[in-house]
Write an enzyme that holds these catalytic residues in place. Structure first.
Site, short mmCIF file in Angstrom:
data_model
loop_
_atom_site.label_atom_id
_atom_site.label_comp_id
_atom_site.label_asym_id
_atom_site.label_seq_id
_atom_site.Cartn_x
_atom_site.Cartn_y
_atom_site.Cartn_z
N GLY A 167 0.83 -1.21 0.00
CA GLY A 167 0.00 0.00 0.00
C GLY A 167 0.86 1.25 0.00
O GLY A 167 1.88 1.31 0.69
N ARG A 192 0.83 -4.90 -5.15
CA ARG A 192 0.90 -6.11 -4.32
C ARG A 192 1.09 -7.24 -5.33
O ARG A 192 0.26 -7.41 -6.22
CB ARG A 192 -0.39 -6.29 -3.51
CG ARG A 192 -0.68 -5.10 -2.58
CD ARG A 192 -1.73 -5.44 -1.56
NE ARG A 192 -2.25 -4.27 -0.86
CZ ARG A 192 -1.71 -3.73 0.23
NH1 ARG A 192 -0.61 -4.24 0.74
NH2 ARG A 192 -2.27 -2.69 0.82
N ASP A 209 5.20 -4.74 6.35
CA ASP A 209 5.74 -6.03 6.78
C ASP A 209 5.71 -7.08 5.66
O ASP A 209 6.64 -7.88 5.52
CB ASP A 209 5.03 -6.54 8.04
CG ASP A 209 3.56 -6.81 7.82
OD1 ASP A 209 2.95 -6.10 7.00
OD2 ASP A 209 3.01 -7.72 8.46
N THR A 253 4.34 2.57 5.67
CA THR A 253 2.95 2.11 5.70
C THR A 253 2.19 2.98 6.68
O THR A 253 2.72 3.31 7.74
CB THR A 253 2.82 0.63 6.11
OG1 THR A 253 1.44 0.39 6.50
CG2 THR A 253 3.70 0.23 7.28
N ASP A 311 -0.02 2.11 8.53
CA ASP A 311 -0.49 1.31 9.67
C ASP A 311 0.35 1.44 10.95
O ASP A 311 -0.14 1.17 12.03
CB ASP A 311 -0.57 -0.17 9.29
CG ASP A 311 -1.67 -0.44 8.27
OD1 ASP A 311 -2.51 0.45 8.07
OD2 ASP A 311 -1.67 -1.53 7.67
N ASP A 351 2.53 -0.53 12.13
CA ASP A 351 2.31 -1.82 12.82
C ASP A 351 3.53 -2.74 12.78
O ASP A 351 3.40 -3.94 13.03
CB ASP A 351 1.11 -2.53 12.18
CG ASP A 351 1.31 -2.81 10.69
OD1 ASP A 351 2.27 -2.25 10.09
OD2 ASP A 351 0.52 -3.57 10.12
N ARG A 367 -6.03 -3.35 8.98
CA ARG A 367 -6.58 -4.71 8.85
C ARG A 367 -6.15 -5.58 10.02
O ARG A 367 -6.93 -6.36 10.54
CB ARG A 367 -6.10 -5.31 7.53
CG ARG A 367 -7.02 -6.34 6.99
CD ARG A 367 -6.77 -6.66 5.54
NE ARG A 367 -5.48 -6.27 5.00
CZ ARG A 367 -5.27 -5.97 3.73
NH1 ARG A 367 -6.26 -6.02 2.88
NH2 ARG A 367 -4.08 -5.64 3.30
N LYS A 407 -24.40 13.12 27.69
CA LYS A 407 -23.66 13.27 26.42
C LYS A 407 -24.65 13.44 25.29
O LYS A 407 -25.58 12.64 25.17
CB LYS A 407 -22.81 12.03 26.17
CG LYS A 407 -21.47 12.14 26.83
CD LYS A 407 -20.49 11.14 26.23
CE LYS A 407 -19.09 11.49 26.63
NZ LYS A 407 -18.24 11.86 25.54
O1 F6P Z 1 -1.43 -1.59 4.80
C1 F6P Z 1 -2.03 -0.38 4.52
C2 F6P Z 1 -3.51 -0.55 4.30
O2 F6P Z 1 -4.04 0.71 3.99
C3 F6P Z 1 -4.28 -1.22 5.43
O3 F6P Z 1 -4.58 -0.34 6.50
C4 F6P Z 1 -5.50 -1.69 4.69
O4 F6P Z 1 -6.12 -2.76 5.35
C5 F6P Z 1 -4.93 -2.15 3.38
O5 F6P Z 1 -3.74 -1.40 3.19
C6 F6P Z 1 -5.83 -1.97 2.20
O6 F6P Z 1 -5.17 -2.46 1.08
P1 F6P Z 1 -5.69 -2.28 -0.43
O7 F6P Z 1 -5.53 -0.83 -0.78
O8 F6P Z 1 -4.79 -3.15 -1.23
O9 F6P Z 1 -7.10 -2.70 -0.43
#
Ligand code: F6P
Length: 321
Positions: A10, A71, A102, A125, A127, A129, A171, A213
């Site tokens: 991504g 990808r 990763d 990324t 994320d 992560d 994800r 709230k």
């Molecule tokens: O890894 C980055 C990310 O944006 C994740 O947060 C998300 O789940 C995924 O890529 C989405 O991937 P794609 O754009 O291939 O659907």
């Protein structure tokens, strides 16, 4: 040296700052530098061109990646990776730098079993992560975008007295959700790292209403084990009758001009990667530890998902109560 660089997986805002600084440091070191388009797929398709300083001009402020990314299924197979190694060897490329998450690092590590040049990774990324680094390029911009969007959603939530379930990316990881929730003063956050207890979650929401709230924001990571925002919202709606709406932010979080933070650290990581290569390192990536960029093993980066800080999760709930 002959060095190549690609972006994979991504895209993330700040990748261009990384490429620019990597290329310019390479040229400063008198290396020849090659850009590979569209990730590992482009490598297999020989989409490789030599880059000069002017090729990376005017990109530091742009989102996405000017090299393009992908990808790549074929790279999961040993034959695919062997083909890639052969192409790099044929071209005399002595080092490969991969900017990605990763999955991309896993591919790079597997490639390094058969490709004898040096390999170095740069974490890119949204994320954030990756184990072994406190930061991955793109996270700050993505969180900023989510916060910007939720600030707007909050206006309509308040006007109508509604509770909005806002789904953000992630994800396998709740890092974006957590930082976004804390920045927005959300009432709650649902993340994949924590099993959602629906009873407790609903009780907290109802208690908030009882205490006066008038509206609410719940940030949901797309990978939360209880399901996406739509599924969770439907269940809560049925059980409570609360006025709930759902908003999925999606890929808006991946685009846009990178923040200054992503440009600064992207530039620093791009530069550090070339220095690591100069010091004969391989199978490492540029990790941020204690606010410094240091080499860390790629093996560490692919060892799972970076854990979230449970104190931060609790803070969202305490401060959003
Ligand atoms: O890894 C980055 C990310 O944006 C994740 O947060 C998300 O789940 C995924 O890529 C989405 O991937 P794609 O754009 O291939 O659907």
């Amino acid at each position: 040296m002959k060095v190549a660089v690609l972006t994979s997986g991504g895209d993330a805002p700040g990748m261009n700052a990384v490429i620019r600084s990597f290329v310019r440091r390479c040229l400063w070191e008198k290396h020849e530098v090659f850009g590979i388009s569209h990730g590992y797929q482009g490598l297999l398709n020989r989409e490789i061109r030599q880059l000069e300083s002017r090729d990376v001009g005017m990109i530091i402020n742009q989102g996405g990646t000017f090299l393009g990314t992908a990808r790549c299924e074929e790279f999961y197979s040993e034959e695919g990776r062997q083909k890639a190694a052969n192409i790099l060897n044929e071209m005399g490329i002595e080092a490969l730098c991969v900017i990605g998450g990763d999955g991309s690092f896993r591919g790079l590590l597997a490639l390094s079993e058969i490709y004898h040049g040096q390999v170095v990774g740069i974490p890119g990324t949204i994320d954030n992560d990756i184990p072994g680094t406190e930061y991955t390029i793109g996270f700050d911009t993505a969180v900023g975008t989510a916060v910007w969007a939720i600030d707007k959603i909050r206006d309509t939530a308040l006007s109508h007295g509604r509770i909005f379930f806002v789904e953000v990316m992630g994800r396998k990881s709740g890092q974006i959700a957590l930082s976004t929730a804390l920045s927005c003063g959300a009432e709650d956050v649902l993340i994949p790292e924590e099993k959602t207890d629906m009873e407790v979650f609903i009780r907290r929401l109802e208690e908030g209403r009882r205490k006066g709230k008038r509206f609410g924001i719940v940030v949901v990571a797309e990978g939360d084990e209880a399901g996406g925002a739509f599924k969770i919202a439907e269940e809560v709606k049925q059980r409570t009758g609360l006025p709930i709406r759902v908003s999925v932010l999606g890929h808006i979080q991946r685009g846009g001009n990178p923040s200054a933070y992503d440009r600064v650290w992207g530039s620093r990581m791009g530069d550090a990667a070339v220095r690591f290569l100069k010091n004969h390192m391989t199978r490492v990536f540029t990790a941020m530890k204690g606010g410094q960029i240091v080499p860390a093993y790629l093996a560490e980066a692919v060892s799972g998902v970076r854990t979230v800080d449970p104190e931060m999760v609790q803070l969202v709930r305490i401060s959003g109560a």
